[in-house]
Scaffold this active site. Structure first.
Site, PDB file in Angstrom:
ATOM      1  N   TYR A 120       1.536   9.513  15.208  1.00 24.01           N
ATOM      2  CA  TYR A 120       0.377   8.721  14.781  1.00 24.01           C
ATOM      3  C   TYR A 120       0.395   7.328  15.375  1.00 24.01           C
ATOM      4  CZ  TYR A 120      -1.629  12.121  11.759  1.00 24.01           C
ATOM      5  OH  TYR A 120      -2.263  13.239  11.318  1.00 24.01           O
ATOM      6  N   ASP A 146       7.808  11.135  24.975  1.00 25.78           N
ATOM      7  CA  ASP A 146       8.154  11.939  23.802  1.00 25.78           C
ATOM      8  C   ASP A 146       9.100  13.044  24.258  1.00 25.78           C
ATOM      9  OD1 ASP A 146       6.485  12.087  20.829  1.00 25.78           O
ATOM     10  OD2 ASP A 146       7.931  13.687  21.301  1.00 25.78           O
ATOM     11  N   ASN A 163      -4.296   3.458 -12.045  1.00 32.40           N
ATOM     12  CA  ASN A 163      -4.352   4.774 -12.703  1.00 32.40           C
ATOM     13  C   ASN A 163      -3.916   4.685 -14.167  1.00 32.40           C
ATOM     14  OD1 ASN A 163      -5.409   6.084 -10.519  1.00 32.40           O
ATOM     15  ND2 ASN A 163      -3.425   6.697  -9.685  1.00 32.40           N
ATOM     16  N   PHE A 168      10.699 -18.146 -11.811  1.00 36.26           N
ATOM     17  CA  PHE A 168      11.387 -17.646 -12.988  1.00 36.26           C
ATOM     18  C   PHE A 168      10.484 -16.662 -13.745  1.00 36.26           C
ATOM     19  CE2 PHE A 168      13.858 -18.662 -17.045  1.00 36.26           C
ATOM     20  CZ  PHE A 168      14.824 -17.730 -16.716  1.00 36.26           C
ATOM     21  N   GLY A 214       6.158 -16.140 -19.266  1.00 35.44           N
ATOM     22  CA  GLY A 214       6.263 -16.330 -20.713  1.00 35.44           C
ATOM     23  C   GLY A 214       4.949 -16.870 -21.222  1.00 35.44           C
ATOM     24  N   CYS A 273       0.269 -15.816 -23.974  1.00 28.17           N
ATOM     25  CA  CYS A 273      -0.711 -14.767 -23.636  1.00 28.17           C
ATOM     26  C   CYS A 273      -0.112 -13.568 -22.906  1.00 28.17           C
ATOM     27  CB  CYS A 273      -1.831 -15.362 -22.788  1.00 28.17           C
ATOM     28  SG  CYS A 273      -2.794 -16.549 -23.729  1.00 28.17           S
ATOM     29  N   LYS A 318       5.501 -23.153 -18.699  1.00 25.61           N
ATOM     30  CA  LYS A 318       5.171 -23.571 -17.336  1.00 25.61           C
ATOM     31  C   LYS A 318       4.935 -25.071 -17.328  1.00 25.61           C
ATOM     32  CE  LYS A 318       0.246 -22.403 -17.487  1.00 25.61           C
ATOM     33  NZ  LYS A 318      -0.820 -21.596 -16.962  1.00 25.61           N
TER      34      LYS A 318
HETATM   35  N1  LIG Z   1       1.853   7.163  10.166  1.00 27.04           N
HETATM   36  C1  LIG Z   1       1.487   5.979   9.725  1.00 27.04           C
HETATM   37  O1  LIG Z   1       0.412   5.813   9.158  1.00 27.04           O
HETATM   38  C2  LIG Z   1       2.365   4.794   9.940  1.00 27.04           C
HETATM   39  C3  LIG Z   1       1.832   3.516   9.788  1.00 27.04           C
HETATM   40  C4  LIG Z   1       2.651   2.408  10.028  1.00 27.04           C
HETATM   41  C5  LIG Z   1       3.969   2.588  10.388  1.00 27.04           C
HETATM   42  N2  LIG Z   1       4.477   3.846  10.498  1.00 27.04           N
HETATM   43  C6  LIG Z   1       5.875   3.977  10.908  1.00 27.04           C
HETATM   44  O2  LIG Z   1       5.881   4.214  12.308  1.00 27.04           O
HETATM   45  C7  LIG Z   1       6.924   5.130  12.656  1.00 27.04           C
HETATM   46  C8  LIG Z   1       6.319   6.348  13.325  1.00 27.04           C
HETATM   47  O3  LIG Z   1       5.488   7.021  12.409  1.00 27.04           O
HETATM   48  P1  LIG Z   1       4.561   8.221  12.872  1.00 27.04           P
HETATM   49  O4  LIG Z   1       3.804   8.621  11.662  1.00 27.04           O
HETATM   50  O5  LIG Z   1       3.843   7.850  14.110  1.00 27.04           O
HETATM   51  O6  LIG Z   1       5.685   9.325  13.207  1.00 27.04           O
HETATM   52  P2  LIG Z   1       5.449  10.796  13.793  1.00 27.04           P
HETATM   53  O7  LIG Z   1       6.455  11.656  13.135  1.00 27.04           O
HETATM   54  O8  LIG Z   1       4.000  11.157  13.695  1.00 27.04           O
HETATM   55  O9  LIG Z   1       5.799  10.645  15.334  1.00 27.04           O
HETATM   56  C9  LIG Z   1       7.094  10.384  15.807  1.00 27.04           C
HETATM   57  C10 LIG Z   1       7.160  10.890  17.229  1.00 27.04           C
HETATM   58  O10 LIG Z   1       8.393  10.480  17.788  1.00 27.04           O
HETATM   59  C11 LIG Z   1       8.824  11.511  18.662  1.00 27.04           C
HETATM   60  N3  LIG Z   1      10.253  11.317  18.990  1.00 27.04           N
HETATM   61  C12 LIG Z   1      11.346  11.582  18.239  1.00 27.04           C
HETATM   62  N4  LIG Z   1      12.463  11.275  18.927  1.00 27.04           N
HETATM   63  C13 LIG Z   1      12.066  10.782  20.126  1.00 27.04           C
HETATM   64  C14 LIG Z   1      12.730  10.262  21.250  1.00 27.04           C
HETATM   65  N5  LIG Z   1      14.049  10.168  21.307  1.00 27.04           N
HETATM   66  N6  LIG Z   1      12.005   9.860  22.310  1.00 27.04           N
HETATM   67  C15 LIG Z   1      10.667   9.923  22.291  1.00 27.04           C
HETATM   68  N7  LIG Z   1       9.965  10.416  21.239  1.00 27.04           N
HETATM   69  C16 LIG Z   1      10.660  10.814  20.169  1.00 27.04           C
HETATM   70  C17 LIG Z   1       8.511  12.773  17.899  1.00 27.04           C
HETATM   71  O11 LIG Z   1       8.502  13.913  18.723  1.00 27.04           O
HETATM   72  C18 LIG Z   1       7.119  12.422  17.361  1.00 27.04           C
HETATM   73  O12 LIG Z   1       6.109  12.787  18.271  1.00 27.04           O
HETATM   74  C19 LIG Z   1       7.648   5.429  11.349  1.00 27.04           C
HETATM   75  O13 LIG Z   1       8.735   4.556  11.202  1.00 27.04           O
HETATM   76  C20 LIG Z   1       6.610   5.160  10.292  1.00 27.04           C
HETATM   77  O14 LIG Z   1       7.186   4.817   9.053  1.00 27.04           O
HETATM   78  C21 LIG Z   1       3.699   4.930  10.309  1.00 27.04           C
END
Ligand SMILES: NC(=O)c1ccc[n+]([C@@H]2O[C@H](COP(=O)([O-])OP(=O)(O)OC[C@H]3O[C@@H](n4cnc5c(N)ncnc54)[C@H](O)[C@@H]3O)[C@@H](O)[C@H]2O)c1
Length: 447
Positions: free
Chosen positions: A10, A30, A224, A261, A264, A267, A323
């Site tokens: 993502y 990747d 919620n 801190f 308190g 209210c 306060k």
């Molecule tokens: N998904 C979100 O909405 C979001 C938002 C902000 C931050 N993050 C953070 O960003 C990071 C990535 O999240 P994501 O959701 O994109 O993860 P994801 O699992 O969708 O993608 C990770 C990708 O890394 C690849 N990968 C793994 N090892 C690799 C390597 N050695 N070399 C190259 N590629 C490799 C995997 O094949 C995969 O395609 C995480 O730490 C997540 O917490 C995610």
């Protein structure tokens, strides 16, 4: 700029498309060939609004591509952005396996590289990770951090479902680093992103994403719980929360978000209890609301321990009301601190600008006479007397509008419970507040 993006999930795929859109030449890396093939066919690896158009357009223009060959990707770029996953392990710690694997790959590449390389950690990682990544790259590549390469922490704030829009207009861009050349390069990389850039310390940049997301989770569960209580009363909880968010002064604002801190007063404790009781009477579980008072009590206990750990017996409390600016002592956490100290045999003196025994009247006089008469004789109207006759000075209020000789604090141990005084009295607080055993282990066992 020439940029390599490690991880085509993502965050990586959105970064690839958006960086290309911002005028950069970008190569994705990747380990999964199918993802690399998708990019090299002009298609995104994820489903997200607008990402298909961006990837297709910039692939056709030759601005983006992908590879599994990490050596060439690093050697032919100036910046590598780490966007690999950091999933939770069964025990709640997060897995740094992919991040460290990428660090090793980058190290192998920069061993062969002659020019300065910047590694940008975009993955969400715990404080201390940046340092570890740098050490790993140094030991494996033989190169020197902040000479041949630098590691910058740059958390990503996008949300799935609106990822491209969030990438393009984040609330802020956070850059945590110690090497100005690298910081400036990352600033330059984001020149077309519409957000103010905050340069902060590395560990601040590392922890902020966890703080943000924990707060977002708290908001969801709070709303919620309110809805569950309301619905049992036949009240429309959504209407209540719609009204709640209209108050941008106290509710949706920076109010009440400055660490200090415990809370308190007459209210907050009372009305929180009332709302919980309303829920409990209808058998509504409200674990978030229930935890608030528990957490506040922990803060009071923590305050007491910060005083007691110095091993001194003569304590001067500055600020007694709940306060600054009021003489209201009802449910004041500083009164609880005073009572606990007295109960444990400490010699306590108290000064509060607004609590002058001779001038007290009404509810507060009644409160002191009825509930804490034993504190009266400890309250002085002379702050110098309190300071001069105490070994530890505990600040329950900000000293900013106090008139007294600040140098009188020089020889004292100062415990700034309200947290506001490091700016007013930077020298005193910096020198005198050091806790004797304030050595904390970084949360690196989680890595
Ligand atoms: N998904 C979100 O909405 C979001 C938002 C902000 C931050 N993050 C953070 O960003 C990071 C990535 O999240 P994501 O959701 O994109 O993860 P994801 O699992 O969708 O993608 C990770 C990708 O890394 C690849 N990968 C793994 N090892 C690799 C390597 N050695 N070399 C190259 N590629 C490799 C995997 O094949 C995969 O395609 C995480 O730490 C997540 O917490 C995610």
């Amino acid at each position: 700029m020439r940029i390599s993006v490690f991880g085509l999930g993502y965050v990586g795929c959105v970064s690839l498309g958006c960086l290309a859109q911002n005028g950069h030449s970008v190569v994705g890396v990747d380990t999964v060939e199918a993802k690399v093939d998708l990019i090299n066919a002009g298609k995104p690896t994820i489903i997200e609004k607008d990402i298909d158009v961006l990837v297709s357009e910039h692939w056709h223009k030759g601005n983006l591509s992908a590879t599994t060959d990490y050596i060439s990707a690093v050697c032919n770029t100036d910046i590598s952005i780490v966007c690999v996953g950091t999933p939770s392990l069964g025990n709640g710690h997060l897995s740094m396996k992919s991040v460290f694997q990428v660090a090793e790959q980058i190290a192998d590449a920069i061993r062969k590289k002659e020019t300065f390389h910047v590694v940008v950690v975009r993955s969400t990682v715990l404080p201390g990770s940046n340092l570890k990544i740098g050490k790993l790259i140094e030991s494996r590549s033989g190169k020197t951090r902040n000479v041949d390469f630098a590691v910058i922490s740059n958390p990503e704030f996008l949300r799935e479902g609106s990822a491209v829009a969030d990438y393009s207009r984040p609330a802020i861009t956070v850059i945590g680093g110690e090497n100005q050349q690298a910081i400036d390069l990352v600033r330059e990389m984001y020149r077309n992103v519409d957000a103010s850039v905050m340069e902060v310390g590395i560990e601040v940049a590392e922890i902020i994403k966890y703080v943000n997301n924990s707060f977002h989770a708290l908001k969801v569960t709070f709303a919620n719980e309110v809805e569950r209580i309301c619905s049992e009363q036949g009240i429309n909880g959504r209407e209540v929360m719609d009204l709640f968010v209209k108050d941008k002064r106290l509710n949706i604002s920076a109010s009440y978000l400055k660490p200090g801190f415990a809370y308190g007063g007459s209210c907050l404790p009372k009305d929180l209890k009332g709302l919980r009781a309303l829920g409990h009477d209808s058998y509504v579980n409200t674990p978030v609301l229930d935890a608030i008072e528990v957490s506040n009590d922990v803060q009071k206990q923590n305050g007491f321990e910060r005083i007691a750990r110095h091993g001194k017996r003569k304590i001067g409390l500055v600020g007694l009301s709940f306060k600054a600016g009021t003489d209201d002592l009802r449910s004041s956490p500083m009164v609880e601190i005073a009572e606990k100290l007295i109960g444990k045999g400490y010699a306590v003196l108290i000064y509060d600008k607004k609590v002058k025994l001779s001038q007290l009247r009404g509810a507060n006089k009644f409160f002191i006479d009825e509930h804490i008469p034993h504190l009266s004789e400890l309250i002085s109207s002379d702050i110098s007397y309190v300071i001069n006759n105490s070994e530890v000075i505990v600040l329950g209020h900000s000293l900013s509008d106090f008139e007294f000789d600040a140098s009188s604090l020089n020889e004292k141990i100062v415990v700034d419970l309200c947290g506001d005084n490091s700016q007013t009295l930077p020298n005193v607080i910096a020198v005198n507040t050091a806790e004797p055993d304030d050595v904390r282990e970084p949360a690196l066992e989680a890595l």
